[in-house]
Design a protein around this motif. Sequence first.
Motif, PDB file in Angstrom:
ATOM      1  N   LEU A  10       0.875  -1.099   0.055  1.00  0.00           N
ATOM      2  CA  LEU A  10      -0.016  -0.098  -0.121  1.00  0.00           C
ATOM      3  C   LEU A  10       1.064   1.208   0.140  1.00  0.00           C
ATOM      4  N   THR A  11       0.637   2.061  -1.045  1.00  0.00           N
ATOM      5  CA  THR A  11       1.523   3.345  -1.191  1.00  0.00           C
ATOM      6  C   THR A  11       0.617   4.439  -0.990  1.00  0.00           C
ATOM      7  N   LEU A  12       0.933   5.318  -0.030  1.00  0.00           N
ATOM      8  CA  LEU A  12       0.557   6.554   0.119  1.00  0.00           C
ATOM      9  C   LEU A  12       1.330   7.618  -0.600  1.00  0.00           C
ATOM     10  N   ALA A  13       0.626   8.441  -1.526  1.00  0.00           N
ATOM     11  CA  ALA A  13       1.301   9.191  -2.424  1.00  0.00           C
ATOM     12  C   ALA A  13       0.705  10.465  -2.305  1.00  0.00           C
ATOM     13  N   ILE A  14       1.505  11.754  -2.225  1.00  0.00           N
ATOM     14  CA  ILE A  14       1.243  13.096  -2.010  1.00  0.00           C
ATOM     15  C   ILE A  14       1.664  14.032  -3.082  1.00  0.00           C
ATOM     16  N   GLU A  15       0.891  14.791  -3.490  1.00  0.00           N
ATOM     17  CA  GLU A  15       1.329  15.662  -4.687  1.00  0.00           C
ATOM     18  C   GLU A  15       0.941  17.148  -4.386  1.00  0.00           C
ATOM     19  N   GLU A  20      -2.842  22.133  -7.419  1.00  0.00           N
ATOM     20  CA  GLU A  20      -3.559  21.069  -6.699  1.00  0.00           C
ATOM     21  C   GLU A  20      -3.117  20.505  -5.612  1.00  0.00           C
ATOM     22  N   THR A  21      -3.792  20.266  -4.351  1.00  0.00           N
ATOM     23  CA  THR A  21      -3.263  19.363  -3.345  1.00  0.00           C
ATOM     24  C   THR A  21      -3.658  18.075  -3.855  1.00  0.00           C
ATOM     25  N   SER A  22      -3.015  17.027  -3.528  1.00  0.00           N
ATOM     26  CA  SER A  22      -3.641  15.724  -3.778  1.00  0.00           C
ATOM     27  C   SER A  22      -3.001  14.548  -3.110  1.00  0.00           C
ATOM     28  N   ALA A  23      -3.648  13.814  -2.552  1.00  0.00           N
ATOM     29  CA  ALA A  23      -3.306  12.343  -1.921  1.00  0.00           C
ATOM     30  C   ALA A  23      -4.215  11.193  -2.479  1.00  0.00           C
ATOM     31  N   ALA A  24      -3.272   9.999  -2.406  1.00  0.00           N
ATOM     32  CA  ALA A  24      -3.808   8.789  -3.103  1.00  0.00           C
ATOM     33  C   ALA A  24      -3.301   7.638  -2.242  1.00  0.00           C
ATOM     34  N   VAL A  25      -4.165   6.581  -2.429  1.00  0.00           N
ATOM     35  CA  VAL A  25      -3.854   5.208  -1.865  1.00  0.00           C
ATOM     36  C   VAL A  25      -3.651   4.325  -3.125  1.00  0.00           C
ATOM     37  N   LEU A  26      -2.411   3.607  -3.235  1.00  0.00           N
ATOM     38  CA  LEU A  26      -2.467   2.663  -4.250  1.00  0.00           C
ATOM     39  C   LEU A  26      -2.258   1.200  -3.703  1.00  0.00           C
ATOM     40  N   ARG A  27      -2.918   0.237  -4.346  1.00  0.00           N
ATOM     41  CA  ARG A  27      -2.563  -1.071  -3.890  1.00  0.00           C
ATOM     42  C   ARG A  27      -1.520  -1.642  -5.037  1.00  0.00           C
ATOM     43  N   GLY A  28      -0.525  -2.082  -4.846  1.00  0.00           N
ATOM     44  CA  GLY A  28       0.456  -2.471  -5.904  1.00  0.00           C
ATOM     45  C   GLY A  28       0.634  -1.362  -6.680  1.00  0.00           C
ATOM     46  N   GLY A  29       1.205  -1.414  -7.951  1.00  0.00           N
ATOM     47  CA  GLY A  29       1.476  -0.267  -8.760  1.00  0.00           C
ATOM     48  C   GLY A  29       0.315   0.054  -9.783  1.00  0.00           C
ATOM     49  N   VAL A  76      -8.420   2.317   4.340  1.00  0.00           N
ATOM     50  CA  VAL A  76      -6.939   1.823   4.613  1.00  0.00           C
ATOM     51  C   VAL A  76      -6.733   2.829   6.020  1.00  0.00           C
ATOM     52  N   LYS A  77      -6.359   2.171   7.064  1.00  0.00           N
ATOM     53  CA  LYS A  77      -5.740   2.741   8.106  1.00  0.00           C
ATOM     54  C   LYS A  77      -4.345   3.486   7.944  1.00  0.00           C
ATOM     55  N   LEU A  78      -3.928   4.446   8.399  1.00  0.00           N
ATOM     56  CA  LEU A  78      -2.569   4.969   8.320  1.00  0.00           C
ATOM     57  C   LEU A  78      -1.600   4.057   8.572  1.00  0.00           C
ATOM     58  N   SER A  79      -1.861   3.084   9.534  1.00  0.00           N
ATOM     59  CA  SER A  79      -0.925   2.308  10.010  1.00  0.00           C
ATOM     60  C   SER A  79      -0.661   1.098   9.165  1.00  0.00           C
ATOM     61  N   GLU A  80      -1.577   0.835   8.154  1.00  0.00           N
ATOM     62  CA  GLU A  80      -1.614  -0.165   7.182  1.00  0.00           C
ATOM     63  C   GLU A  80      -0.487   0.132   5.958  1.00  0.00           C
ATOM     64  N   ILE A  81      -0.214   1.503   6.084  1.00  0.00           N
ATOM     65  CA  ILE A  81       0.723   2.163   4.729  1.00  0.00           C
ATOM     66  C   ILE A  81       2.026   1.567   4.801  1.00  0.00           C
ATOM     67  N   ASP A  82       2.551   1.089   3.428  1.00  0.00           N
ATOM     68  CA  ASP A  82       3.718   0.284   3.493  1.00  0.00           C
ATOM     69  C   ASP A  82       4.913   1.447   3.146  1.00  0.00           C
ATOM     70  N   GLN A  83       4.428   2.586   2.347  1.00  0.00           N
ATOM     71  CA  GLN A  83       5.547   3.323   2.103  1.00  0.00           C
ATOM     72  C   GLN A  83       4.934   4.683   1.432  1.00  0.00           C
ATOM     73  N   VAL A  84       5.620   5.749   1.561  1.00  0.00           N
ATOM     74  CA  VAL A  84       5.149   7.032   1.209  1.00  0.00           C
ATOM     75  C   VAL A  84       5.760   7.790   0.072  1.00  0.00           C
ATOM     76  N   ALA A  85       5.074   7.930  -0.964  1.00  0.00           N
ATOM     77  CA  ALA A  85       5.720   8.620  -2.239  1.00  0.00           C
ATOM     78  C   ALA A  85       5.196  10.253  -2.125  1.00  0.00           C
ATOM     79  N   VAL A  86       6.196  10.813  -2.886  1.00  0.00           N
ATOM     80  CA  VAL A  86       5.760  12.274  -2.881  1.00  0.00           C
ATOM     81  C   VAL A  86       6.579  12.939  -4.038  1.00  0.00           C
ATOM     82  N   THR A  87       5.916  13.948  -4.483  1.00  0.00           N
ATOM     83  CA  THR A  87       6.564  14.827  -5.534  1.00  0.00           C
ATOM     84  C   THR A  87       7.549  15.759  -5.037  1.00  0.00           C
TER      85      THR A  87
END
Lengths: 346, 244
Positions: A10-15, A20-29, A76-87
């Motif tokens: 699970l990837t939490l991403a921030i842009e 635009e302020t954006s955040a997303a959760v992805l499972r796998g790629g 998804v709970k924040l504690s389940e997030i496996d990695q954080v991606a950011v621009t």
Amino acid sequence: MAKENKEELLTLAIESSCDETSAAVLRGGRTILSNIISTQIPVHQKFGGVVPEIASRKHIVNIMPVIDECLREAQVKLSEIDQVAVTYGPGLVGALLVGVSAAKSLAFSLGVPLIGVNHLEGHIFANFLSAPELEPPFMALVVSGGHTALVDVRGYNNFHMMGQTRDDAAGEAFDKIARVMGLPYPGGPRIDALAKEGNPLAIDFPQALTEKGNYEFSFSGLKSAVLNYINSEKMKGHELNKPDIAASFQHSVIEVLVGKAFQAVEEAGRDTLVLAGGVAANSGLEGRLREEAEKRGVRFLYPSKILCTDNAAMIGCRGYYQSLSGRFSDLYLNAIPGLGLADCDD
Amino acid sequence: MSILAIDTSTQVSSVAVASKERLSAELTMQAKLTHSETLMPHIEQVLKMASVAKDKLEGIAVSIGPGSFTGLRIGLAAAKAMAYALDLPLVGVSTLKALAYHYPVQGVRLVCLLDAQKGNAYVETYRWEHGQLKVVDDVQVAKIADVVDWCARMEEPVVLLGDAVQKKVVGKIDLPQNVTAAPAHLMMPRAACVAMLGLEELAAGRNDNIMALEPVYIRRSEAEVLWEKRHPEEAKKTLPTEEM
């Protein structure tokens, strides 16, 4: 990484690179669980363009609600997030810093890896989200506000630059010309709409660097030519034929992009061309590329409308593939406003 | 109760871990590196130095301004995200007020000046009375030279604090007899002071809304001010979006 099956990551991403302020959760790629976008377009409209300080002020207010909302929607709970991606670039420095700072803090607090993502690579990767079957290699035409480039995508972490803009990007020319014609911000979609009513061959605007084998772009000459034309029409007291100007200008931009893109496809021996970046939402460009692709038997793909805008899902997608080859960032990650595209081979 | 405190309002980067009884660790530096690069590594280090695990923290205090817009946002974004992830209460404390915590002494006027660009400063003045810090003059934007003249007319001893003093006063303006600039180690913001102020607020039950908390800018963006000058009629009709 705890998870054996990368598809379950699970990837939490921030842009937050521009308006635009954006955040997303992805499972796998490839699976978007949520992709929340808070746009500031109405805030910047009265200024005729994005005001960096105001954009930053909006980001710091929007960032937590957007993150909170993206987790809620993804269930998804924040504690389940496996990695954080950011621009971390390119973009407005003050705007980028809000996202980068929040992402670093989240990664540290959760004890998970941080992945700094190049916004332009994110735009290319938006295509993986729109077209699940897409895999490298393919040719990517990147057309955004600040960048125009042709990238040979040889693998998920292997890019070869065919060429990029020498001066003004196509998107900048669109914005500037829209402003001079008195069209409200953001100008790109307005020009696209006007162009549909005009004659693309009405005015002969220049096309630069069109010699074969040259994959660099230059739009400053075209921009000047259009501005000069508008000024001289005004001085003559003529009423501006805005649809014709829009159509002729757009025609010049599109022909250059289309010509170089298919040359690059041919030279690299690719069977697929993808369009990426904010200007990918331009229907005129998309239509011409599609037409030419059909003629040549090349597969042509471009992201859905929402994935063409600045969004965190594409950052999450790029981040996921970076993580597969161990391209993580440390807590010293900084925003790089002038970050460009470059060759990469992991 | 150990809390983490952050101050990135000026060129000083400062983080601290403290409880009411003691300052466990503080990392303060004014070097060339940007806040963006150093803040998170410093937070990691200061927690290690204090031997406090991040999940043992009981709150976060962050210097909320006025100050450098970008610096404030870097600190606040980090503080908010950490408070969110670790489910901690967060308080924003006034950067000017935290400066006055350097001098908890009676009979002195503390004049705190934070750089507001173009020869201006955000100014607030304080006095300690019976162990309580009192605001004497509310925050305003003023020319630094005018503030120094004004201090000369105060009847008590005056101590000047803040980054505007470091940048624009020391060695540049002759100070009146009753006015001294704080020594270098007490002049600039320090997270220890933010922590002490924050601990009081947290103990009093304050918990700022991490969803909505914003820096205290005082000033609107230049673009907005300019727009209003050019559109006086429309400006009157609509409240500016960035109004505090």
